[in-house]
Scaffold this motif. Sequence first.
Motif, mmCIF file in Angstrom:
data_model
loop_
_atom_site.group_PDB
_atom_site.id
_atom_site.type_symbol
_atom_site.label_atom_id
_atom_site.label_comp_id
_atom_site.label_asym_id
_atom_site.label_seq_id
_atom_site.Cartn_x
_atom_site.Cartn_y
_atom_site.Cartn_z
ATOM 1 N N THR A 134 0.801 -1.301 0.097
ATOM 2 C CA THR A 134 0.157 0.127 -0.013
ATOM 3 C C THR A 134 0.987 1.320 0.046
ATOM 4 O OG1 THR A 134 -1.529 -1.349 1.227
ATOM 5 C CG2 THR A 134 -1.900 1.216 1.186
ATOM 6 N N ASP A 135 0.726 2.116 -0.875
ATOM 7 C CA ASP A 135 1.808 3.124 -1.074
ATOM 8 C C ASP A 135 1.257 4.339 -0.178
ATOM 9 O OD1 ASP A 135 -0.305 4.837 -2.278
ATOM 10 O OD2 ASP A 135 0.474 4.518 -4.425
ATOM 11 N N VAL A 136 1.831 5.359 -0.046
ATOM 12 C CA VAL A 136 1.733 6.678 0.715
ATOM 13 C C VAL A 136 0.310 7.241 0.602
ATOM 14 C CG1 VAL A 136 4.221 7.033 1.191
ATOM 15 C CG2 VAL A 136 2.957 8.076 -0.600
ATOM 16 N N TYR A 137 -0.321 6.992 -0.679
ATOM 17 C CA TYR A 137 -1.638 7.633 -1.001
ATOM 18 C C TYR A 137 -2.613 6.559 -0.694
ATOM 19 C CZ TYR A 137 1.548 10.762 -3.149
ATOM 20 O OH TYR A 137 2.388 11.586 -3.589
ATOM 21 N N GLY A 138 -2.202 5.533 -0.111
ATOM 22 C CA GLY A 138 -3.246 4.647 0.151
ATOM 23 C C GLY A 138 -3.961 3.444 -1.087
ATOM 24 N N ASN A 139 -2.889 3.779 -2.025
ATOM 25 C CA ASN A 139 -3.302 2.861 -3.081
ATOM 26 C C ASN A 139 -2.534 1.267 -2.916
ATOM 27 O OD1 ASN A 139 -4.517 4.749 -4.851
ATOM 28 N ND2 ASN A 139 -2.450 5.778 -5.123
ATOM 29 N N GLU A 140 -3.349 0.287 -3.144
ATOM 30 C CA GLU A 140 -2.838 -0.810 -3.301
ATOM 31 C C GLU A 140 -2.133 -1.277 -4.494
ATOM 32 O OE1 GLU A 140 -5.393 -4.238 -1.768
ATOM 33 O OE2 GLU A 140 -6.688 -2.794 -1.537
ATOM 34 N N ARG A 141 -0.823 -1.493 -4.539
ATOM 35 C CA ARG A 141 0.021 -1.818 -5.854
ATOM 36 C C ARG A 141 0.557 -3.268 -5.766
ATOM 37 N NH1 ARG A 141 2.156 2.670 -8.489
ATOM 38 N NH2 ARG A 141 1.624 4.543 -7.559
#
Length: 189
Positions: A134-141
């Motif tokens: 999960t990146d710093v923007y809350g996106n699951e990658r």
Amino acid sequence: MAAADPALTALTGEYTIDPAHSSIGFTVRHAMVTNVRGAFSEHEGTLSLDGADPSRSTASIDVTIAGVDTGMPDRDAHLRSADFFDAETFPLMTFRSTAAERVGDDEYRITGDLTIKDVTRPVTIDLEFNGSATDVYGNERVGFEGSATILRSDWGLTWNAALETGGVMVSDKVKLTFDISAIKNTPQG
């Protein structure tokens, strides 16, 4: 059949490839003595991942030929010309998966139809799953990297020049490389 890995099952979903954190590149032998590397700076695509049954996963990628970049503007213009890709007539190179399989712990193989110019042929890409976060923007990658080797002549890319010392200017064999970061689409509603 082994039970599905819960960590992989959690990755199931629709993803959009993040072009700012992904690269699609190539390497080709030049003048029989060195490699030229390049990339396609403009591309977009989607992944549909099935963590419980990877064979049901799919990928679709569109690459804008005009975005070819080898670091030399004259060479890039030649690659966009009718001698090679004919970007004006055929602006996109596309890949549509037809099969996917897990071949090892973090190793996958995806087969699909690669279309360059007006020629469509099957290609198999060996991929390594680099993980998820999960990146710093809350996106699951999710991240994958892989490669495939093709013969450019199979797609009608046959321009060449003979060298005085024997051999040709540009090898027929081209290695395609993929470094993909994709963001899980959030459900609308």
